[in-house]
Design a protein around this motif. Structure first.
Motif, short mmCIF file in Angstrom:
data_model
loop_
_atom_site.label_atom_id
_atom_site.label_comp_id
_atom_site.label_asym_id
_atom_site.label_seq_id
_atom_site.Cartn_x
_atom_site.Cartn_y
_atom_site.Cartn_z
N SER A 194 48.83 -43.65 -2.76
CA SER A 194 47.47 -43.24 -2.42
C SER A 194 47.13 -41.89 -3.04
CB SER A 194 47.30 -43.19 -0.89
OG SER A 194 47.56 -44.45 -0.31
N VAL A 199 46.52 -42.35 -6.84
CA VAL A 199 45.22 -42.96 -7.11
C VAL A 199 44.10 -41.96 -6.94
CG1 VAL A 199 43.58 -44.69 -6.31
CG2 VAL A 199 46.00 -45.28 -6.55
N LEU A 200 44.19 -41.16 -5.90
CA LEU A 200 43.16 -40.15 -5.68
C LEU A 200 43.11 -39.13 -6.81
CD1 LEU A 200 41.02 -38.93 -3.83
CD2 LEU A 200 42.88 -37.70 -2.63
N ALA A 244 44.10 -39.62 -9.91
CA ALA A 244 43.57 -40.29 -11.13
C ALA A 244 42.06 -40.42 -11.10
CB ALA A 244 44.24 -41.66 -11.27
N TYR A 245 41.52 -40.73 -9.95
CA TYR A 245 40.06 -40.86 -9.82
C TYR A 245 39.36 -39.53 -10.08
CZ TYR A 245 35.50 -41.61 -7.68
OH TYR A 245 34.16 -41.67 -7.45
N ILE A 246 39.92 -38.44 -9.51
CA ILE A 246 39.30 -37.12 -9.71
C ILE A 246 39.39 -36.72 -11.17
CG2 ILE A 246 39.50 -34.69 -9.10
CD1 ILE A 246 40.48 -35.59 -6.35
N TRP A 247 40.50 -37.00 -11.81
CA TRP A 247 40.63 -36.64 -13.24
C TRP A 247 39.66 -37.45 -14.11
CZ3 TRP A 247 42.04 -39.46 -17.56
CH2 TRP A 247 42.29 -38.71 -18.71
N PHE A 248 39.45 -38.73 -13.80
CA PHE A 248 38.53 -39.58 -14.55
C PHE A 248 37.10 -39.05 -14.44
CE2 PHE A 248 37.11 -43.32 -16.64
CZ PHE A 248 35.94 -43.70 -16.03
N CYS A 249 36.69 -38.67 -13.25
CA CYS A 249 35.34 -38.12 -13.08
C CYS A 249 35.17 -36.84 -13.88
CB CYS A 249 35.08 -37.86 -11.59
SG CYS A 249 34.99 -39.37 -10.61
N TRP A 250 36.19 -36.00 -13.89
CA TRP A 250 36.10 -34.77 -14.68
C TRP A 250 35.97 -35.07 -16.17
CZ3 TRP A 250 39.94 -33.51 -18.24
CH2 TRP A 250 39.78 -32.27 -18.86
#
Length: 528
Positions: free
Chosen positions: A44, A47-48, A50-56
């Motif tokens: 978990s 995943v969190l 990775a999501y924050i890095w993708f948005c950046w």
């Protein structure tokens, strides 16, 4: 204010964020986490992160609208249009400063791939397929494939008119039509089967095409009663035109005709012949054989003379020969056209009119403007049915006194050097009276020759040269209509005729002392 940070800065922020999250979870959901499986908790967290890095990453690499640069295929240019369909990428809010969603009145853009946008503006696209550019000048605003796919297409650009004409002629051959209309098909050559439609065909319309000639097979249509050939490029009519024994109307205006075939005299039932706006220099002599002809239009051609045989057309009602700038005179026996109602000989080079014109007592409208006429026939007043007379732009100094007998509805005589009442010398010079009470012998001889039409019958050597020269300039008496040469009495006066026109009126009397019929025209006159 935007702050630019590198990867190390973002990792530090992320570490502090995770520490804060861990403390919060430890205080609030510590018991829950202790009961969770460590592997699930690790997944978990990954995943969190990775999501924050993708948005950046998306936020950092998003370009500004004004700096968008995209690669397009060769020949494909991006376009932005006002929204009116699926191809448009631009939309404006026009609801008084704010949209219905509360946004400000700004322009919204949507990026569209170049494959979704046409290469040409909508007004230039084919009206049928909406995929390729329409051919310029196409009657249907279509591309070549779509235009040729229309069964009733008549387009000059794509050459579909000949196909339609061929189909019409083929249909007429099968179904034995009585009328055939092949106009406005941009034909350059007549269909080969045209002559085999059959003798039952009574009306053929080939107008408004680009025909240069007619095939000889057209002569097989012996039942034709109407033939329309106007607005083409015909340079001559075939000799087979004389095969149409029942032809009543022949329209050849606005072509390139230079002459008429001699066989045109065989059209014995012809009623209307229109040759307006061509290059005809002379009419065939046998045109006088069209005894039933009622209307002849030879306006705007290059006629230099009118054959005497034309005066045999005793049923002729309308004659239009205006704008033949080399036409200098009319036939002497023009008065034989006793049923003539309308006569247009304007814009020619006429300097005189035959006295026999006064025998055309059925005339109602006459156009004589833009000529070189110095005087009108002395017995013009015999045209009792005349209602419209145009004599503008001539060289007239006076009018015959008999014109006061007419009741004209329309009279135009502007731009003529008419005499004024104040020009006493010129007016007095035109008023003369013979000293002798009896005409001299030479005068009487000349009058006799003209009255009995013996001038052309006598051998030229028997008539004295001096008398022959005078006979070419004889005139007619304003009263009795008899010929005279040098012996006459003349009188000029001014009178108000046709209500508002005050004109100089001139009359000449051939035998003022010996002939009781030669009396002056009785008008209310003012002498000078």
């Amino acid at each position: 204010m935007k702050i630019k940070m590198g990867l190390e800065g973002w990792l530090t922020v992320m570490g502090e964020f995770l520490t804060y999250i861990g403390e919060w979870l430890d205080n609030h959901v510590g018991d829950f986490l202790q009961s969770m499986d460590p592997s699930v908790l690790a997944v978990s967290v990954v995943v969190l992160i990775a999501y924050i890095w993708f948005c950046w990453y998306i936020q950092v690499n998003k370009p500004k609208n004004e700096k968008i640069k995209k690669k397009y295929y060769k020949g494909c240019r991006p376009r932005v249009y006002k929204q009116s369909g699926r191809h448009y990428t631009k939309k404006k809010q026009k609801n008084g400063g704010a949209s219905k969603h509360g946004h400000s009145n700004s322009t919204l853009f949507r990026l569209v791939h170049c494959g979704e946008i046409s290469r040409w503006p909508p007004e230039l696209l084919c009206q049928h397929c909406q995929q390729v550019q329409a051919k310029g000048g196409c009657r249907y605003k279509s591309c070549r494939v779509c235009c040729q796919g229309i069964s009733s297409s008549i387009c000059q650009v794509h050459g579909t008119g000949e196909r339609v004409a061929q189909e019409l002629v083929s249909s007429a051959c099968r179904e034995k039509h009585i009328q055939l209309d092949v106009s406005y098909t941009n034909l350059k050559n007549c269909p080969l089967q045209l002559g085999f439609v059959g003798s039952q065909l009574t009306s053929l319309n080939l107008s408004n095409n680009r025909l240069n000639s007619l095939p000889p097979e057209v002569g097989l249509l012996r039942g034709l009663q109407e033939l329309f050939l106007q607005y083409n490029c015909l340079e001559q009519l075939p000799d087979c035109i004389g095969n149409f024994d029942y032809l009543q109307e022949l329209d050849c205006k606005n072509n390139h005709l230079r002459r008429l075939p001699s066989t045109i005299g065989n059209l014995r039932k012809l009623l209307v012949l229109n040759l307006t706006n061509n290059y005809i220099t002379e009419l065939p002599v046998n045109i006088g054989q069209l005894l039933l002809l009622e209307e002849l239009c030879v306006h705007s051609n290059r006629l230099q003379a009118i054959p005497d045989s034309l005066c045999n057309l005793i049923n002729l009602r309308d004659l239009y020969v205006g704008e033949n700038h080399h036409l200098k005179q009319l036939p002497c026996n023009f008065g034989n056209l006793i049923r003539l109602s309308e006569l247009d000989i304007s814009s020619c080079a006429l300097d005189t009119l035959p006295e026999s014109l006064c025998n055309c007592t059925s005339l109602t409208k006459v156009w004589l403007s833009h000529n070189k006429l110095k005087y009108l026939p002395s017995q013009l007043g015999r045209l009792h049915q005349l209602k419209e007379l145009h004599v503008c732009n001539n060289q007239l100094q006076y009018f015959p006194a008999s014109i006061s007998y007419l009741q004209l509805y329309t009279f135009r005589a502007t731009n003529n050097p008419l005499l004024n009442e104040g020009e006493h010398k010129k007016c007095n010079s035109l008023s003369v009276s013979p000293c002798e009470s009896v005409p001299p012998l030479q005068e009487l001889t000349g009058r006799t020759l003209v009255n009995h039409d013996l001038v052309s019958k006598f051998p030229p050597t028997l008539i004295p040269r001096q008398l022959k020269a005078k006979l070419q300039k004889y005139r007619r008496c304003s009263s009795c209509g008899g010929p005279f040469i040098d012996y006459f009495k003349s009188e000029l006066c001014f009178a108000t005729v046709f209500v508002f026109h005050r004109l100089p009126l001139y009359q000449q009397i051939c035998s003022p002392h010996t002939n009781e019929r030669c009396s002056a025209v009785e008008i209310k006159q003012t002498h000078n």
